[in-house]
Design a protein around this motif. Structure first.
Motif, PDB file in Angstrom:
ATOM      1  N   ALA B 104       0.760  -1.188   0.123  1.00  0.00           N
ATOM      2  CA  ALA B 104       0.018  -0.072  -0.164  1.00  0.00           C
ATOM      3  C   ALA B 104       0.913   1.302   0.261  1.00  0.00           C
ATOM      4  CB  ALA B 104      -0.769  -0.065   1.127  1.00  0.00           C
ATOM      5  N   GLU B 105       1.977   1.138   0.848  1.00  0.00           N
ATOM      6  CA  GLU B 105       2.791   2.081   0.850  1.00  0.00           C
ATOM      7  C   GLU B 105       3.514   2.555  -0.652  1.00  0.00           C
ATOM      8  OE1 GLU B 105       6.803   2.803   3.689  1.00  0.00           O
ATOM      9  OE2 GLU B 105       5.128   1.433   4.741  1.00  0.00           O
ATOM     10  N   VAL B 106       3.894   1.718  -1.150  1.00  0.00           N
ATOM     11  CA  VAL B 106       4.627   1.895  -2.417  1.00  0.00           C
ATOM     12  C   VAL B 106       3.580   2.178  -3.663  1.00  0.00           C
ATOM     13  CG1 VAL B 106       5.633   0.440  -4.618  1.00  0.00           C
ATOM     14  CG2 VAL B 106       6.294   0.183  -1.979  1.00  0.00           C
ATOM     15  N   GLU B 107       2.354   1.905  -3.514  1.00  0.00           N
ATOM     16  CA  GLU B 107       1.402   2.175  -4.494  1.00  0.00           C
ATOM     17  C   GLU B 107       1.198   3.680  -4.137  1.00  0.00           C
ATOM     18  OE1 GLU B 107      -0.152   2.084  -7.328  1.00  0.00           O
ATOM     19  OE2 GLU B 107      -0.602  -0.013  -6.890  1.00  0.00           O
ATOM     20  N   GLU B 108       0.962   4.155  -2.919  1.00  0.00           N
ATOM     21  CA  GLU B 108       0.737   5.772  -2.542  1.00  0.00           C
ATOM     22  C   GLU B 108       1.905   6.314  -2.897  1.00  0.00           C
ATOM     23  OE1 GLU B 108      -0.080   7.765   1.706  1.00  0.00           O
ATOM     24  OE2 GLU B 108      -1.090   5.531   1.359  1.00  0.00           O
ATOM     25  N   ALA B 109       3.068   5.879  -2.811  1.00  0.00           N
ATOM     26  CA  ALA B 109       4.345   6.577  -3.186  1.00  0.00           C
ATOM     27  C   ALA B 109       4.286   6.970  -4.731  1.00  0.00           C
ATOM     28  CB  ALA B 109       5.353   6.148  -2.722  1.00  0.00           C
ATOM     29  N   ILE B 110       3.933   6.049  -5.351  1.00  0.00           N
ATOM     30  CA  ILE B 110       3.792   6.077  -7.008  1.00  0.00           C
ATOM     31  C   ILE B 110       2.818   7.032  -7.374  1.00  0.00           C
ATOM     32  CG2 ILE B 110       3.155   4.939  -9.173  1.00  0.00           C
ATOM     33  CD1 ILE B 110       4.494   2.410  -7.974  1.00  0.00           C
ATOM     34  N   GLU B 111       1.743   7.104  -6.432  1.00  0.00           N
ATOM     35  CA  GLU B 111       0.506   7.938  -7.022  1.00  0.00           C
ATOM     36  C   GLU B 111       1.002   9.383  -6.442  1.00  0.00           C
ATOM     37  OE1 GLU B 111      -2.516   7.925  -8.082  1.00  0.00           O
ATOM     38  OE2 GLU B 111      -1.791   5.854  -8.617  1.00  0.00           O
ATOM     39  N   ARG B 112       1.656   9.553  -5.593  1.00  0.00           N
ATOM     40  CA  ARG B 112       2.103  10.994  -5.108  1.00  0.00           C
ATOM     41  C   ARG B 112       3.507  11.258  -5.889  1.00  0.00           C
ATOM     42  NH1 ARG B 112       1.455   9.518   0.519  1.00  0.00           N
ATOM     43  NH2 ARG B 112       3.859   9.108   0.707  1.00  0.00           N
ATOM     44  N   ALA B 113       3.790  10.786  -6.747  1.00  0.00           N
ATOM     45  CA  ALA B 113       4.757  10.766  -7.775  1.00  0.00           C
ATOM     46  C   ALA B 113       6.232  11.055  -6.933  1.00  0.00           C
ATOM     47  CB  ALA B 113       4.644  12.191  -8.616  1.00  0.00           C
ATOM     48  N   GLU B 114       6.227  10.342  -6.048  1.00  0.00           N
ATOM     49  CA  GLU B 114       7.446  10.140  -5.077  1.00  0.00           C
ATOM     50  C   GLU B 114       8.394   9.232  -6.006  1.00  0.00           C
ATOM     51  OE1 GLU B 114       6.836   8.859  -1.388  1.00  0.00           O
ATOM     52  OE2 GLU B 114       5.600  10.638  -0.873  1.00  0.00           O
ATOM     53  N   VAL B 116      10.557   6.233  -6.820  1.00  0.00           N
ATOM     54  CA  VAL B 116      10.481   4.768  -5.944  1.00  0.00           C
ATOM     55  C   VAL B 116      11.780   4.072  -6.858  1.00  0.00           C
ATOM     56  CG1 VAL B 116       8.296   4.444  -5.523  1.00  0.00           C
ATOM     57  CG2 VAL B 116       8.931   4.109  -7.605  1.00  0.00           C
ATOM     58  N   ARG B 117      12.324   2.980  -5.929  1.00  0.00           N
ATOM     59  CA  ARG B 117      13.593   2.408  -6.591  1.00  0.00           C
ATOM     60  C   ARG B 117      12.623   1.037  -7.184  1.00  0.00           C
ATOM     61  NH1 ARG B 117      18.661   2.029  -3.104  1.00  0.00           N
ATOM     62  NH2 ARG B 117      17.184   3.017  -1.553  1.00  0.00           N
ATOM     63  N   VAL B 118      13.051   0.804  -8.287  1.00  0.00           N
ATOM     64  CA  VAL B 118      12.747  -0.627  -9.098  1.00  0.00           C
ATOM     65  C   VAL B 118      13.679  -1.406  -9.505  1.00  0.00           C
ATOM     66  CG1 VAL B 118      10.986  -1.389 -10.814  1.00  0.00           C
ATOM     67  CG2 VAL B 118      10.915   0.913 -10.034  1.00  0.00           C
ATOM     68  N   GLN B 136       8.579   8.980 -12.753  1.00  0.00           N
ATOM     69  CA  GLN B 136       9.822   8.850 -13.083  1.00  0.00           C
ATOM     70  C   GLN B 136      10.110   7.648 -11.794  1.00  0.00           C
ATOM     71  OE1 GLN B 136      11.865   9.531 -15.091  1.00  0.00           O
ATOM     72  NE2 GLN B 136      10.459  10.937 -16.373  1.00  0.00           N
ATOM     73  N   ALA B 137      11.031   6.753 -12.371  1.00  0.00           N
ATOM     74  CA  ALA B 137      11.288   5.737 -11.168  1.00  0.00           C
ATOM     75  C   ALA B 137      12.989   5.447 -11.415  1.00  0.00           C
ATOM     76  CB  ALA B 137      10.835   4.196 -11.455  1.00  0.00           C
ATOM     77  N   GLU B 138      13.656   5.242 -10.141  1.00  0.00           N
ATOM     78  CA  GLU B 138      14.781   5.128 -10.097  1.00  0.00           C
ATOM     79  C   GLU B 138      15.171   3.301 -10.560  1.00  0.00           C
ATOM     80  OE1 GLU B 138      17.433   5.475  -6.735  1.00  0.00           O
ATOM     81  OE2 GLU B 138      16.713   7.593  -6.875  1.00  0.00           O
ATOM     82  N   ILE B 146      15.611 -11.218  -9.107  1.00  0.00           N
ATOM     83  CA  ILE B 146      15.122  -9.898  -8.710  1.00  0.00           C
ATOM     84  C   ILE B 146      14.218  -9.840  -7.433  1.00  0.00           C
ATOM     85  CG2 ILE B 146      13.479  -8.247  -9.883  1.00  0.00           C
ATOM     86  CD1 ILE B 146      15.847  -8.794 -11.293  1.00  0.00           C
ATOM     87  N   GLU B 147      13.797 -11.210  -7.040  1.00  0.00           N
ATOM     88  CA  GLU B 147      12.827 -10.946  -5.849  1.00  0.00           C
ATOM     89  C   GLU B 147      13.468 -10.790  -4.724  1.00  0.00           C
ATOM     90  OE1 GLU B 147      13.511 -13.661  -7.624  1.00  0.00           O
ATOM     91  OE2 GLU B 147      11.608 -13.806  -8.917  1.00  0.00           O
ATOM     92  N   LEU B 148      15.064 -10.884  -4.717  1.00  0.00           N
ATOM     93  CA  LEU B 148      15.902 -10.649  -3.439  1.00  0.00           C
ATOM     94  C   LEU B 148      15.938  -9.248  -3.099  1.00  0.00           C
ATOM     95  CD1 LEU B 148      17.963 -11.806  -1.322  1.00  0.00           C
ATOM     96  CD2 LEU B 148      19.696 -11.619  -3.125  1.00  0.00           C
ATOM     97  N   ALA B 149      15.802  -7.975  -4.145  1.00  0.00           N
ATOM     98  CA  ALA B 149      16.041  -6.935  -4.000  1.00  0.00           C
ATOM     99  C   ALA B 149      15.126  -6.228  -3.058  1.00  0.00           C
ATOM    100  CB  ALA B 149      16.039  -6.166  -5.564  1.00  0.00           C
ATOM    101  N   PRO B 150      13.753  -6.097  -2.975  1.00  0.00           N
ATOM    102  CA  PRO B 150      13.023  -5.730  -2.116  1.00  0.00           C
ATOM    103  C   PRO B 150      13.169  -6.331  -0.490  1.00  0.00           C
ATOM    104  CG  PRO B 150      11.594  -6.773  -3.731  1.00  0.00           C
ATOM    105  CD  PRO B 150      13.022  -6.929  -4.184  1.00  0.00           C
ATOM    106  N   LEU B 151      13.779  -7.729  -0.480  1.00  0.00           N
ATOM    107  CA  LEU B 151      13.597  -8.227   0.873  1.00  0.00           C
ATOM    108  C   LEU B 151      14.751  -7.604   1.500  1.00  0.00           C
ATOM    109  CD1 LEU B 151      13.212 -12.031  -0.243  1.00  0.00           C
ATOM    110  CD2 LEU B 151      11.606 -10.053   0.395  1.00  0.00           C
ATOM    111  N   VAL B 152      15.827  -6.923   0.819  1.00  0.00           N
ATOM    112  CA  VAL B 152      16.969  -6.638   1.573  1.00  0.00           C
ATOM    113  C   VAL B 152      17.152  -4.922   1.448  1.00  0.00           C
ATOM    114  CG1 VAL B 152      18.455  -8.752   1.314  1.00  0.00           C
ATOM    115  CG2 VAL B 152      18.400  -7.178  -0.318  1.00  0.00           C
ATOM    116  N   GLY B 153      15.930  -4.490   0.959  1.00  0.00           N
ATOM    117  CA  GLY B 153      16.204  -3.068   0.849  1.00  0.00           C
ATOM    118  C   GLY B 153      16.857  -2.526  -0.320  1.00  0.00           C
ATOM    119  N   LEU B 154      17.214  -3.164  -1.313  1.00  0.00           N
ATOM    120  CA  LEU B 154      17.723  -2.694  -2.437  1.00  0.00           C
ATOM    121  C   LEU B 154      16.914  -1.754  -3.404  1.00  0.00           C
ATOM    122  CD1 LEU B 154      20.223  -2.327  -4.530  1.00  0.00           C
ATOM    123  CD2 LEU B 154      19.540  -4.684  -5.504  1.00  0.00           C
TER     124      LEU B 154
END
Lengths: 419, 215
Positions: B104-114, B116-118, B136-138, B146-154
């Motif tokens: 939910a947090e990520v969805e909201e961040a994208i909505e607010r055009a913050e 996000v790292r992908v 825009q996204a980083e 790829i699944e590892l990246a969000p688990l370790v905060g990359l």
């Protein structure tokens, strides 16, 4: 601090020095291409490497151009192709003389190359443009010249190469008449060469139109048998509309002229070929050589491009990519060359005598050992080495290592070297 | 005797590709004989086996005449090749996913055009997706896991390909959006498509699933 400054003394990415023997092959090919262009009545022009960015309309070409700014802060670009500069030239500088203008060029063009895709940022194009004639005889004439050039350089059709010919107004014209709503999406899919997407889009159309939309761009076959055009006409039937019918008729006329030129056997029809540039309006063609995945040359008719420069002149032409062309040419023997070793006045006199008998001579004014002389001769692709030996004689040796010499008279040298 | 050189991808769609090519009469049996070779030849047809993402490269440069590859790879690389047939197999989806706890947090961040790292193996696809949403996204390009990246905060989220969703579930990731769907395609080199059109046409006709183009 003795640190070495980091300097960039290599050529920039995508550019390179072209050395012998490749440079010789490139320039020889250029000479022979020019000779054929002249034989067909084309006169060569030279345009500046820099153009105003506005001159070029095609978005893809603008994106791939190198850009810079002039003192008035106007955007300039290094020409990424020659067709648009020649259109500008014809509209601007030739307005006083009667068309058609038959112009040729042989110049480098520049595009930002993608790293890792094996592309060059600078490459040489040779081509022709006929500006001011809409006749299908001119389309056929330029295709015939292209075939003539490739054959002059030693390629055979259809074994070594083929000219793939399409008509960009045929499919587009058919769609604008029979399926106007789907036309832009279908043409975009075809421009991306995505025939799967064409199939998908065709499913939403009435059955007969859908079948035609699907099959027309897949019609490919030798131009010499009439089956591709017959099938196209069958699919078009009464659905086609004037533009598509006229496009097919235009192709038939071009083929009749190609037949008269004796080069119909070199052509393959492909009604899915609509050309890579937006400015093409009629016949379009690409040359493929067996063993090379890329086009060697491409061209076509662009009847609206000159309007941009204030003149309403139809035009057609092609560009050959010379680096790609020489990569598919049959191997040729190096031109004859003799290395004459000797720093004496006698050696100089002999060198002059030999040149006047027609022998290309490189005088090496050093006293080298036979081994070093042979190594040097091979480094400049010279097949022969000679040494002055007394008043009337020369020692002549093939440059391959370990060859035996023969004694010959200066008059006898030409017979050996120019054989 | 097709006289063609065919690029076949290793991995998920290898079997699908073999079934389609074999069904069209190509001697694919040779590909099963020795798993270590790179080039196989039988009855005048040559096969090369490569990573899926390299198949379009071999075909674009004419090192192979035709190839089988997923639409996802074509959308990522945009190679200059002719796309001829949808085999309908190897179906999978390109998705945007994030850890269930932070979805939910990520969805909201994208909505607010913050920003996000992908993390993704498909950087162009990911960038295009965010640009089409006006965001825009980083984008961080990885080559595997790829699944590892969000688990370790990359990264906060991933753009990746999924067929069954098992890997996503195992790593407690949920799908936020479906970007596109993909199936296996037959592609051809631009020159080979014209110069060897009779051979390629025969192959395509033999591959055409019955009835799919009926309507």
């Amino acid at each position: 601090m003795d640190r070495l400054p980091t300097r960039k003394f290599t050529t920039t990415p995508g550019t390179r020095d072209i050395l012998p023997p490749e440079s010789t092959r490139l320039l020889d090919a250029q000479d022979r291409v020019r000779e054929r262009f002249r034989m067909f009545g084309f006169r060569e022009v030279v345009t500046p490497a820099l153009e105003y960015a506005e001159v070029l309309e095609e978005p893809k070409l603008r994106d791939t151009s190198f850009k810079l700014f002039d003192p008035d802060n106007q955007t300039l670009l290094l020409r990424p192709e020659m067709t648009t500069p020649i259109a500008r030239l014809a509209a601007q500088s030739l307005a006083g003389s009667p068309p058609p203008y038959r112009l040729s060029y042989s110049l480098p063009v520049y595009r930002r190359a993608s790293v890792g895709r094996g592309q060059s940022a600078e490459f040489h194009q040779a081509g022709v443009e006929v500006v001011g004639s809409g006749s299908p005889a001119e389309d056929a004439g330029t295709i015939a010249l292209l075939v003539d050039v490739l054959q002059t350089l030693g390629l055979r059709a259809p074994e070594d190469f083929a000219v793939v010919l399409g008509q960009s107004a045929f499919y587009g014209g058919f769609l604008r008449h029979a399926a106007p709503e789907a036309a832009p999406r279908l043409l975009a899919a075809l421009a991306a060469k995505d025939l799967v997407r064409v199939d998908e889009l065709s499913r939403g159309l009435p059955k007969r139109i859908g079948a035609a939309v699907r099959e027309m761009p897949r019609l490919v076959g030798p131009a010499a048998d009439g089956s591709v055009l017959d099938e196209a006409a069958r699919y078009a039937g009464d659905l086609a509309g004037g533009e598509a019918v006229a496009a097919l008729e235009n192709l038939r006329e071009i083929l009749a002229h190609l037949d008269a030129h004796g080069c119909l056997g070199a052509a393959i029809l492909d009604l899915g070929l609509i050309g890579r540039r937006d400015y093409y309006t009629g016949a379009v063609y690409e040359v493929y050589a067996s063993g090379l995945g890329f086009t060697v040359a491409n061209g076509g008719r662009y009847d609206n491009l000159l309007r941009r420069f204030g003149k309403d002149l139809p035009a057609t032409g092609f560009a050959i990519s010379l680096e790609r062309l020489i990569s598919v040419l049959p191997h040729e023997e190096a031109a004859p060359l003799l290395v004459l070793v000797g720093a004496s006045v006698e050696a100089t006199r002999t060198a002059n005598e030999l040149r006047s008998s027609g022998v290309p001579v490189l005088q090496l004014a050093e006293d080298l050992t036979p081994e070093d002389a042979s190594r040097y001769a091979r480094s400049v692709d010279a097949a022969w080495i000679c040494y002055p030996a007394g008043p009337d004689g020369l020692k002549l040796v093939p440059s391959e290592a370990g060859s035996e010499f023969v004694l010959v008279s200066p008059e006898g040298v030409a017979g050996e070297v120019l054989r | 005797m097709s006289g063609l050189r065919v690029a076949v991808p290793k991995g998920a769609i290898f079997e699908d590709a073999l079934r389609a090519l074999g069904g069209a009469g190509l001697p694919v049996g040779v590909l099963r004989e020795n798993g270590r070779r790179l080039v196989y030849e039988a009855n005048g047809t040559e096969f090369i086996v490569s990573r899926p993402s390299d198949v379009p490269v071999f075909v674009e440069y004419g090192a192979a005449d035709v190839g089988v590859v997923g639409k996802d790879v074509l959308e990522e690389q945009e190679p200059n090749v002719v796309e001829l047939r949808d085999l309908g197999t190897g179906a999978c989806r390109m998705i945007l996913a994030a850890p269930a706890a932070e979805a939910a947090e990520v969805e909201e961040a994208i909505e607010r055009a913050e920003i996000v790292r992908v993390a993704t193996k498909f950087p162009r696809t990911a960038r295009r997706y965010f640009e089409n949403r006006g965001r825009q996204a980083e984008v961080i390009a990885l080559h595997g896991s790829i699944e590892l990246a969000p688990l370790v905060g990359l990264a906060e989220c991933i753009v990746d390909l999924t067929a069954t969703g098992t890997t996503l579930r195992e790593n407690d990731l949920v799908v936020l959006d479906e970007i596109s769907s993909s199936t296996a395609r037959v592609i051809a080199n631009r020159g080979a498509y014209r110069l060897k059109n009779p051979e390629i046409s025969v192959l395509l006709k033999a591959m055409q699933p019955e009835g799919i183009l009926g309507g």
